[in-house]
Write an enzyme that holds these catalytic residues in place. Structure first.
Site, PDB file in Angstrom:
ATOM      1  N   ARG A  31       0.829  -1.218   0.000  1.00  0.00           N
ATOM      2  CA  ARG A  31       0.000   0.000   0.000  1.00  0.00           C
ATOM      3  C   ARG A  31       0.856   1.257   0.000  1.00  0.00           C
ATOM      4  NH1 ARG A  31      -5.189  -1.260   2.218  1.00  0.00           N
ATOM      5  NH2 ARG A  31      -5.670  -3.058   0.973  1.00  0.00           N
ATOM      6  N   ARG A  35      -3.473   6.430   1.149  1.00  0.00           N
ATOM      7  CA  ARG A  35      -3.991   7.640   1.810  1.00  0.00           C
ATOM      8  C   ARG A  35      -3.042   8.319   2.783  1.00  0.00           C
ATOM      9  NH1 ARG A  35      -9.174   5.046   3.946  1.00  0.00           N
ATOM     10  NH2 ARG A  35      -7.856   3.248   3.571  1.00  0.00           N
ATOM     11  N   ARG A  44      -7.147  11.863  -5.096  1.00  0.00           N
ATOM     12  CA  ARG A  44      -8.423  11.226  -4.759  1.00  0.00           C
ATOM     13  C   ARG A  44      -9.536  12.245  -4.476  1.00  0.00           C
ATOM     14  NH1 ARG A  44     -11.150   8.585  -4.260  1.00  0.00           N
ATOM     15  NH2 ARG A  44     -11.310   7.104  -2.563  1.00  0.00           N
ATOM     16  N   ASP A  80      -6.441  -2.914  -7.609  1.00  0.00           N
ATOM     17  CA  ASP A  80      -6.987  -3.622  -6.459  1.00  0.00           C
ATOM     18  C   ASP A  80      -7.212  -5.077  -6.828  1.00  0.00           C
ATOM     19  OD1 ASP A  80      -8.120  -2.817  -3.636  1.00  0.00           O
ATOM     20  OD2 ASP A  80      -9.348  -4.440  -4.422  1.00  0.00           O
ATOM     21  N   TYR A 154     -14.132 -13.114  -0.629  1.00  0.00           N
ATOM     22  CA  TYR A 154     -14.835 -11.831  -0.803  1.00  0.00           C
ATOM     23  C   TYR A 154     -16.213 -12.057  -1.429  1.00  0.00           C
ATOM     24  CZ  TYR A 154     -11.359  -8.561   0.856  1.00  0.00           C
ATOM     25  OH  TYR A 154     -10.535  -7.826   1.676  1.00  0.00           O
TER      26      TYR A 154
HETATM   27  O1  CP3 Z   1       0.206  -1.670  -2.526  1.00  0.00           O
HETATM   28  C1  CP3 Z   1      -0.082  -0.759  -3.307  1.00  0.00           C
HETATM   29  O2  CP3 Z   1       0.303   0.428  -3.146  1.00  0.00           O
HETATM   30  C2  CP3 Z   1      -0.863  -1.073  -4.576  1.00  0.00           C
HETATM   31  C3  CP3 Z   1      -2.254  -0.934  -4.512  1.00  0.00           C
HETATM   32  C4  CP3 Z   1      -3.145  -1.917  -3.769  1.00  0.00           C
HETATM   33  C5  CP3 Z   1      -4.407  -1.534  -3.277  1.00  0.00           C
HETATM   34  N1  CP3 Z   1      -5.052  -2.642  -2.828  1.00  0.00           N
HETATM   35  C6  CP3 Z   1      -4.915  -0.144  -3.302  1.00  0.00           C
HETATM   36  C7  CP3 Z   1      -6.074   0.209  -2.479  1.00  0.00           C
HETATM   37  C8  CP3 Z   1      -2.997  -3.294  -3.536  1.00  0.00           C
HETATM   38  C9  CP3 Z   1      -1.813  -4.216  -3.795  1.00  0.00           C
HETATM   39  C10 CP3 Z   1      -4.230  -3.740  -2.949  1.00  0.00           C
HETATM   40  C11 CP3 Z   1      -4.501  -5.150  -2.608  1.00  0.00           C
HETATM   41  C12 CP3 Z   1      -5.692  -5.470  -1.816  1.00  0.00           C
HETATM   42  N2  CP3 Z   1      -6.951  -4.936  -1.908  1.00  0.00           N
HETATM   43  C13 CP3 Z   1      -5.720  -6.508  -0.854  1.00  0.00           C
HETATM   44  C14 CP3 Z   1      -4.582  -7.432  -0.509  1.00  0.00           C
HETATM   45  C15 CP3 Z   1      -3.601  -6.810   0.390  1.00  0.00           C
HETATM   46  C16 CP3 Z   1      -4.106  -6.463   1.748  1.00  0.00           C
HETATM   47  O3  CP3 Z   1      -4.084  -5.257   2.064  1.00  0.00           O
HETATM   48  O4  CP3 Z   1      -4.459  -7.353   2.510  1.00  0.00           O
HETATM   49  C17 CP3 Z   1      -7.027  -6.538  -0.327  1.00  0.00           C
HETATM   50  C18 CP3 Z   1      -7.528  -7.476   0.761  1.00  0.00           C
HETATM   51  C19 CP3 Z   1      -7.799  -5.555  -1.000  1.00  0.00           C
HETATM   52  C20 CP3 Z   1      -9.242  -5.245  -0.830  1.00  0.00           C
HETATM   53  C21 CP3 Z   1      -9.389  -3.837  -0.410  1.00  0.00           C
HETATM   54  N3  CP3 Z   1      -9.383  -2.769  -1.277  1.00  0.00           N
HETATM   55  C22 CP3 Z   1      -9.539  -3.327   0.912  1.00  0.00           C
HETATM   56  C23 CP3 Z   1      -9.589  -4.162   2.174  1.00  0.00           C
HETATM   57  C24 CP3 Z   1      -9.608  -1.927   0.798  1.00  0.00           C
HETATM   58  C25 CP3 Z   1      -9.806  -0.932   1.907  1.00  0.00           C
HETATM   59  C26 CP3 Z   1      -8.426  -0.547   2.322  1.00  0.00           C
HETATM   60  C27 CP3 Z   1      -8.392   0.667   3.207  1.00  0.00           C
HETATM   61  O5  CP3 Z   1      -7.242   1.098   3.409  1.00  0.00           O
HETATM   62  O6  CP3 Z   1      -9.398   1.169   3.667  1.00  0.00           O
HETATM   63  C28 CP3 Z   1      -9.492  -1.582  -0.568  1.00  0.00           C
HETATM   64  C29 CP3 Z   1      -9.465  -0.229  -1.160  1.00  0.00           C
HETATM   65  C30 CP3 Z   1      -8.109   0.226  -1.535  1.00  0.00           C
HETATM   66  N4  CP3 Z   1      -7.240  -0.509  -2.287  1.00  0.00           N
HETATM   67  C31 CP3 Z   1      -7.505   1.480  -1.212  1.00  0.00           C
HETATM   68  C32 CP3 Z   1      -6.233   1.464  -1.801  1.00  0.00           C
HETATM   69  C33 CP3 Z   1      -5.224   2.583  -1.798  1.00  0.00           C
HETATM   70  C34 CP3 Z   1      -8.156   2.623  -0.442  1.00  0.00           C
HETATM   71  C35 CP3 Z   1      -9.068   3.348  -1.410  1.00  0.00           C
HETATM   72  C36 CP3 Z   1      -9.022   4.851  -1.283  1.00  0.00           C
HETATM   73  O7  CP3 Z   1      -8.024   5.476  -1.668  1.00  0.00           O
HETATM   74  O8  CP3 Z   1     -10.015   5.434  -0.844  1.00  0.00           O
END
Ligand code: CP3
Length: 352
Positions: A31, A35, A44, A80, A154
């Site tokens: 990540r 944010r 965003r 994602d 999911y």
């Molecule tokens: O790592 C990186 O910088 C690349 C981008 C990336 C995102 N999601 C961006 C994202 C990667 C590799 C993921 C993988 C992902 N997504 C996983 C596996 C890794 C992990 O964290 O366990 C999972 C389970 C998801 C599903 C998902 N998508 C969740 C649980 C969330 C909420 C996360 C949060 O921080 O609230 C997302 C949304 C998401 N994916 C965001 C980001 C930057 C937040 C969205 C926003 O900017 O509003």
């Protein structure tokens, strides 16, 4: 400075994936585009999460932000794990966590999922190309996908229980139906990752974030085996990383059967014990507790050095967090982490 879309093998991240001895320890963090970065929040404010994922210039901008600010040794494509599910007809919104509009409750529901091949993810090639152009050979680009078990969870637990009760009971009640779902998700994931590779990603990572909820035997059957089916299809020239939030020794033992070049370790396991279980030649990535980055700064240094010391200078090590960085993280602590890791030098057989 290296030029062009195909990378020389000299990059520390790629060398560590191949367990080559190197004096520096490559670092990137899960990540890393997100944010906690003010420049990400600024984008965003104007664009939705999905818009950023699918628009080449926006995706390139956001993917490059942490590279430009901190000098990480690898970029990860901004996307994602749930994007291919949208391509299968599942309505998903991000707010900021995913809200999933359909639920797979029984075998008969699987027929509603449609995968019509690589054309379902037509945004991938232009997006990856724009990201590669923007990175301009400075660092390798990691592509990724969700592993089949995690995607299935999911769909089945959709916004539901915290410990995957519905997924685990589906698996126990209808093992064949569950295998059918895993198979469809693996097929889609193979197409999705091959598109990313064809467009130029330099390594791929499979996120099996939810697999740690499974007992070891089920982990082997329903997480490791479908992940392995995907990894077999990835060309040998593309390094692979498998990451599960999996903290039992039984789960780690089950990962031995996965042919990934690198195993990502979560922050609840001991790096040295994990290495002992996985076997000497396997590269590992991890595993600083992301909560340490919330501060204080002295702890960031102490705990990062403890991770480096635990690795003991062995080749095949990529520094990362043991899970994604928290949005509340001060950027100064990330700077401090990167400088701590970059100051460190490995020598054959020990730490300098
Ligand atoms: O790592 C990186 O910088 C690349 C981008 C990336 C995102 N999601 C961006 C994202 C990667 C590799 C993921 C993988 C992902 N997504 C996983 C596996 C890794 C992990 O964290 O366990 C999972 C389970 C998801 C599903 C998902 N998508 C969740 C649980 C969330 C909420 C996360 C949060 O921080 O609230 C997302 C949304 C998401 N994916 C965001 C980001 C930057 C937040 C969205 C926003 O900017 O509003």
């Amino acid at each position: 400075m290296p030029q062009g879309p195909s990378l020389a093998p000299a990059y520390s991240f790629l060398r560590a994936c191949r367990s080559e001895p190197i004096s520096e320890t490559p670092i990137w963090i899960m990540r890393q585009a997100g944010r906690y970065l003010p420049e990400y929040r600024a984008i965003r404010e104007k664009h939705s999460f999905l818009e950023v994922c699918r628009t080449p210039e926006l995706c390139a901008e956001v993917t490059a932000q942490p590279i430009e600010r901190f000098g990480f040794d690898a970029a990860i494509l901004f996307s994602d794990i749930l994007i291919p599910l949208i391509a299968m007809g599942v309505p998903i919104e991000f707010d900021p966590g995913p809200k999933i509009g359909t639920r797979i409750a029984r075998r008969g529901d699987i027929a509603a999922l449609e995968w019509s091949g690589p054309s379902s993810v037509a945004h991938v090639r232009p997006v990856v190309k724009a990201v590669k152009d923007r990175l301009h050979g400075r660092v390798p680009l990691i592509g990724f996908a969700g592993a089949p078990f995690t995607l299935a969870s999911y769909l089945i637990d959709a916004n539901g229980s915290k410990d995957l009760m519905l997924t685990r009971s589906f698996l126990s009640r209808d093992t064949e139906g569950f295998a059918e779902l895993l198979d469809l998700l693996a097929t889609a994931t193979i197409d999705y990752l091959k598109e990313q590779i064809a467009a130029g990603v330099d390594a791929v990572m499979l996120f099996d974030t939810q697999a740690g909820w499974l007992p070891p035997a089920e982990f082997t059957r329903s997480a490791a085996a479908p992940a392995e089916r995907i990894l077999r299809e990835i060309p040998k020239s593309t390094p692979t990383i498998y990451f599960a939030l999996a903290s039992s020794n039984g789960q780690l033992d089950a990962m031995r059967a996965i042919r990934a070049d690198v195993i990502g370790l979560d922050y609840r396991v001991s790096l040295s014990q994990a290495r002992a279980i996985l076997g000497g030649s396997r590269s590992v990535q991890g595993n600083l507790d992301p909560a340490v980055l919330l501060g204080p700064p002295e702890q960031v240094v102490t705990r990062a050095e403890a991770v480096l010391r635990e690795n003991g200078g062995r080749p095949g090590f990529i520094f990362n967090l043991g899970h994604g960085i928290y949005p509340e993280t001060p950027v100064e602590n990330v700077e401090l982490l990167v400088s701590t890791v970059k100051r460190h030098r490995n020598s054959a057989g020990g730490v300098l």
